[in-house]
Design an enzyme around this catalytic site. Structure first.
Site, PDB file in Angstrom:
ATOM      1  CD  GLU A  13     -20.852 -35.317  -6.382  1.00  0.00           C
ATOM      2  OE1 GLU A  13     -19.805 -35.042  -6.963  1.00  0.00           O
ATOM      3  OE2 GLU A  13     -21.865 -34.619  -6.477  1.00  0.00           O
ATOM      4  CB  ILE A  51     -10.062 -40.541  -1.360  1.00  0.00           C
ATOM      5  CG1 ILE A  51     -10.123 -40.059  -2.808  1.00  0.00           C
ATOM      6  CG2 ILE A  51      -9.944 -42.043  -1.283  1.00  0.00           C
ATOM      7  CD1 ILE A  51      -8.793 -40.186  -3.537  1.00  0.00           C
ATOM      8  CG  ASP A  52     -12.500 -36.620  -3.983  1.00  0.00           C
ATOM      9  OD1 ASP A  52     -11.304 -36.961  -4.018  1.00  0.00           O
ATOM     10  OD2 ASP A  52     -13.255 -36.724  -4.960  1.00  0.00           O
ATOM     11  NE  ARG A  54     -14.903 -35.832 -10.203  1.00  0.00           N
ATOM     12  CZ  ARG A  54     -14.793 -36.689 -11.199  1.00  0.00           C
ATOM     13  NH1 ARG A  54     -14.647 -36.261 -12.430  1.00  0.00           N
ATOM     14  NH2 ARG A  54     -14.822 -37.982 -10.974  1.00  0.00           N
ATOM     15  CD  GLN A 114      -3.955 -38.626  -4.593  1.00  0.00           C
ATOM     16  OE1 GLN A 114      -4.284 -37.598  -4.039  1.00  0.00           O
ATOM     17  NE2 GLN A 114      -3.975 -38.737  -5.909  1.00  0.00           N
TER      18      GLN A 114
HETATM   19  O1  F6P Z   1     -14.374 -39.183  -6.625  1.00  0.00           O
HETATM   20  C1  F6P Z   1     -13.189 -39.722  -6.207  1.00  0.00           C
HETATM   21  C2  F6P Z   1     -12.094 -39.514  -7.217  1.00  0.00           C
HETATM   22  O2  F6P Z   1     -10.989 -40.126  -6.666  1.00  0.00           O
HETATM   23  C3  F6P Z   1     -11.804 -38.051  -7.621  1.00  0.00           C
HETATM   24  O3  F6P Z   1     -10.965 -37.355  -6.758  1.00  0.00           O
HETATM   25  C4  F6P Z   1     -11.194 -38.223  -8.985  1.00  0.00           C
HETATM   26  O4  F6P Z   1     -11.390 -37.082  -9.781  1.00  0.00           O
HETATM   27  C5  F6P Z   1     -11.939 -39.379  -9.530  1.00  0.00           C
HETATM   28  O5  F6P Z   1     -12.380 -40.149  -8.441  1.00  0.00           O
HETATM   29  C6  F6P Z   1     -11.155 -40.233 -10.492  1.00  0.00           C
HETATM   30  O6  F6P Z   1     -12.017 -41.174 -11.006  1.00  0.00           O
HETATM   31  P1  F6P Z   1     -11.624 -42.447 -11.887  1.00  0.00           P
HETATM   32  O7  F6P Z   1     -11.313 -43.540 -10.950  1.00  0.00           O
HETATM   33  O8  F6P Z   1     -12.858 -42.732 -12.639  1.00  0.00           O
HETATM   34  O9  F6P Z   1     -10.456 -42.071 -12.708  1.00  0.00           O
END
Ligand code: F6P
Length: 342
Positions: free
Chosen positions: A103, A127-128, A172, A274
């Site tokens: 997004e 992945i979300d 999230r 993941q």
């Molecule tokens: O947006 C993808 C995501 O994997 C979310 O599910 C998660 O909250 C976030 O990225 C984690 O981000 P970072 O890699 O910055 O810790």
């Protein structure tokens, strides 16, 4: 034509398959040249490029991560960001930009396209699985596979010790990973950000599970919240799109379950496992097709569009439409899996 490619936001299995698909078809069928921009929007902002041709994409189909690197850099937060991007594109003689992201990255691409005339084509990645306008994003299937395997493994150890195991997965604002992996892994409780949970009800489900001598597995998405509480934050920090860092609800739940039920409870946070590693066959298939269709959109100069999966077809939708609203889990779908709780 010379085409730029960048990957932004959190990395995701399948990014390399998109790059390979676009470069192979663009070079072989349309005679285009490519240039990669390093680390998402940082690349065009700072003029940081990577050579991108067919030899550069050989062998990358099953490789996780992204050969271009990624970041959460937001050009709208940078001094003179838009002018700097335009300058880099002019210097590199780039006439079209394939932006592969979620997004945030695509939100930037939509504005650059619609408000600043920068010719972008979007490819949905996360992945979300929370991007509207596409049935699935690539990376999601791999993440669900990783989480399901973890849940399968946790069942046997939970049962040997008759303890509660809480599994915290990513998500999230949307509980897609929790919902799919929780169902596939036979979890006894699934908690998602879309529906605030009642800790007393969760403890009730756990206790009922012990009466039949099965150890409960609770799958919780990182953004889930108790009815009368707050989102659990890792620390106060935010990224350049203003997202707070999550992770902690799993630990909180285990403590609360122990305190309320007297049963031993432990937490496993799956975190970046993941997102890492080789993409599933489905994600390779989807990501490759997105790459092929993205370069077709470039060829037809159909800018400001994002490729999307509808059923088994790849279609094009305005990027702005795709990023306007997150795709969250429908309450009716969540209610369907409730039969397995407890
Ligand atoms: O947006 C993808 C995501 O994997 C979310 O599910 C998660 O909250 C976030 O990225 C984690 O981000 P970072 O890699 O910055 O810790």
């Amino acid at each position: 034509m010379r085409v730029g490619v960048l990957t932004g936001g959190g990395d995701c299995p399948g990014l390399n398959a998109v790059i390979r698909g676009a470069v192979r078809k663009g070079t072989q069928e349309y005679g285009y040249d490519f240039v990669g921009f390093r680390d998402g929007w940082r690349g065009p902002l700072e003029g940081d490029t990577v050579p991108l041709d067919i030899p550069a994409v050989r062998g990358i189909l099953p490789r996780g991560g992204t050969i271009l690197g990624s970041s959460r850099t937001n050009p709208f937060q940078q001094d003179d960001g838009i002018r700097r991007i335009k300058e880099t594109l002019a210097k590199e003689e780039v006439e079209a930009l394939i932006t592969i992201g979620g997004e945030d990255t695509l939100g930037v691409a939509a504005r650059l396209s619609d408000e600043h005339g920068i010719p972008c084509v979007g490819v949905p990645k996360t992945i979300d699985n929370d991007l509207s306008a596409t049935d699935y994003t690539f990376g999601f299937d791999t993440a669900v596979g990783v989480a399901t395997e973890a849940i399968d493994r946790l069942h046997t150890t939970a049962e040997s010790h008759m303890r509660v195991l809480v599994v915290e997965v990513m998500g999230r604002h949307a509980g897609w990973i929790a919902l799919h992996s929780g169902l596939a892994g036979g979890a006894n409780v699934i908690l998602i950000p879309e529906q605030r949970f009642d800790i007393e009800q969760v403890c009730g489900w756990i206790e009922s599970r012990f009466t039949v001598r099965y150890a409960p597995i609770v799958v919780v998405a990182e953004g889930s919240m108790p009815k009368d509480g707050q989102m659990v934050l890792k620390d106060g920090s935010t990224d350049s799109f203003g997202h707070v860092r999550l992770s902690g609800v799993g630990e909180w739940l285990a403590k609360e379950i122990e305190r309320r039920t007297g049963k031993e409870a432990r937490t496993t946070v799956l975190g970046h496992t993941q997102r890492g590693g080789t993409p599933s066959a489905f994600d390779r298939w989807l990501a490759t097709r997105f790459g092929l269709h993205a370069i077709d959109a470039v060829h037809e100069r159909d800018f400001g569009k994002m490729v999307a999966l509808r059923g088994t077809d790849i279609v094009r939708v305005p990027i702005a439409e795709a990023t306007a609203q997150l795709k969250t889990v429908d309450p009716a779908l969540y209610a369907e899996v409730g039969v397995f709780f407890g």
